[in-house]
Scaffold this active site. Structure first.
Site, PDB file in Angstrom:
ATOM      1  CB  THR A 152       2.464   5.106   4.483  1.00  0.00           C
ATOM      2  OG1 THR A 152       1.755   5.477   3.332  1.00  0.00           O
ATOM      3  CG2 THR A 152       3.350   6.288   5.060  1.00  0.00           C
ATOM      4  CB  ALA A 153       2.443   0.321   6.995  1.00  0.00           C
ATOM      5  CG  HIS A 207      -6.046   0.610   9.547  1.00  0.00           C
ATOM      6  ND1 HIS A 207      -5.354   1.850   9.527  1.00  0.00           N
ATOM      7  CD2 HIS A 207      -6.500   0.518   8.144  1.00  0.00           C
ATOM      8  CE1 HIS A 207      -5.712   2.621   8.661  1.00  0.00           C
ATOM      9  NE2 HIS A 207      -6.328   1.608   7.617  1.00  0.00           N
ATOM     10  CE  LYS A 213      -6.700   6.720   3.285  1.00  0.00           C
ATOM     11  NZ  LYS A 213      -7.660   6.491   4.368  1.00  0.00           N
ATOM     12  CB  VAL A 214      -3.226   5.939  -2.818  1.00  0.00           C
ATOM     13  CG1 VAL A 214      -3.961   5.701  -4.020  1.00  0.00           C
ATOM     14  CG2 VAL A 214      -2.722   7.445  -2.840  1.00  0.00           C
ATOM     15  CB  SER A 215       0.163   4.012   0.516  1.00  0.00           C
ATOM     16  OG  SER A 215      -0.206   2.762   0.963  1.00  0.00           O
TER      17      SER A 215
END
Length: 282
Positions: free
Chosen positions: A109-110, A153, A57-59
């Site tokens: 991504t943020a 989050h 699970k990655v950006s």
């Protein structure tokens, strides 16, 4: 560990444990077994760049650097609406020109969404960017160690406890300017696994998502075990926000959002350009 077992790393956040609960615990018939490592997304991004493990699970922000060796799965990730990163400050209408901003990662991504927002709305740009662990950001803003913090989050639901103000919502800005959902986290797998194994994995992830939706209580022990003392109601909000139709299948809007984000980020010089078939699966 059998040769059929896939080594996977995802975060301890409720959306990931909810999505992978059935798959990780052998409740998806015909699915590959998983050997799970828990790691924050900054760690898994590095794993992708170093070619470690089989599934991560990655950006989305890391995709342009790794898609030669990794395939984007069409399911399992996090996209959505109304769930973007926030910029928090002590003062309600702070001016961020030349100011210090704490971020959880410069490969997230943020962070891309933040840089695109700043390019549009902060004349002359922000000042120093300070990378710090996610859980330290809100206290650092509260205590005046930095001028602002970029959070993701569950901080959406808890920042008022720190006496902080929401200066801007990166997701709102993205949705307003593009009309597309917000791409946050992606599931990728090694291309060297081969097309049949990748397709089988994607089917298994989809089945795991559906199993969690069909019986949400079944995943609760796994979710709460890893939710870092989170209130169960906050965990439920978190899952409701980040596990949605795009988790089951990216679909046309999901792919458009990912390509849109990475194309715009490349135009700003933040990431390398994507090739035309980079997002193809398997």
């Amino acid at each position: 560990m059998s040769a059929d077992t896939l080594q996977i790393a995802y975060s301890p956040c409720p959306n990931d444990t909810f999505v992978f609960d059935a798959l990780a615990h052998g409740r998806v018939p015909g699915a590959p077994a998983l050997d799970v490592t828990f790691a924050d997304i900054d760690i898994t991004n590095g794993m992708a760049e170093r070619g470690e493990l089989d599934v991560l699970k990655v950006s989305y922000a890391v995709l342009p650097y790794v898609l030669d060796d990794w395939a984007l799965l069409p399911c399992g990730g996090a996209l959505g609406r109304g769930c973007g990163p926030l910029v928090l400050t002590r003062e309600a209408d702070a001016d961020l020109r030349g100011r210090t901003v704490a971020v959880p990662s410069e490969t997230s991504t943020a962070y891309l969404l933040f840089r695109l927002w700043a390019a549009d709305t902060v004349p002359g740009g922000v000042g120093e960017i300070v990378v710090m662990p996610f859980h330290e950001i809100m206290p650092a803003v509260r205590d005046g160690k930095v001028d602002a913090g970029l959070v993701i989050h569950e901080a959406r639901f808890t920042y008022q406890n720190y006496g902080l103000h929401k200066l801007a919502d990166m997701g709102e800005h993205w949705e307003h300017t593009t009309g597309l959902p917000i791409p946050l986290g992606a599931i990728i797998a090694r291309r060297s696994l081969g097309a049949p194994a990748l397709t089988r994995l994607a089917d298994a992830v989809r089945a795991s998502v559906r199993a969690a939706w069909d019986d949400p209580e079944a995943s609760r022990p796994y979710v709460m075990e890893h939710a870092q003392e989170m209130d169960p109601a906050v965990a439920d909000q978190h899952i409701g926000l980040y596990v949605n139709e795009f988790t089951a299948d990216l679909g046309e809007d999901g792919y458009a959002a990912i390509r849109g984000l990475l194309t715009r980020a490349a135009a700003e010089g933040l990431v390398p350009a994507l090739g035309p078939d980079a997002l193809a699966f398997p």
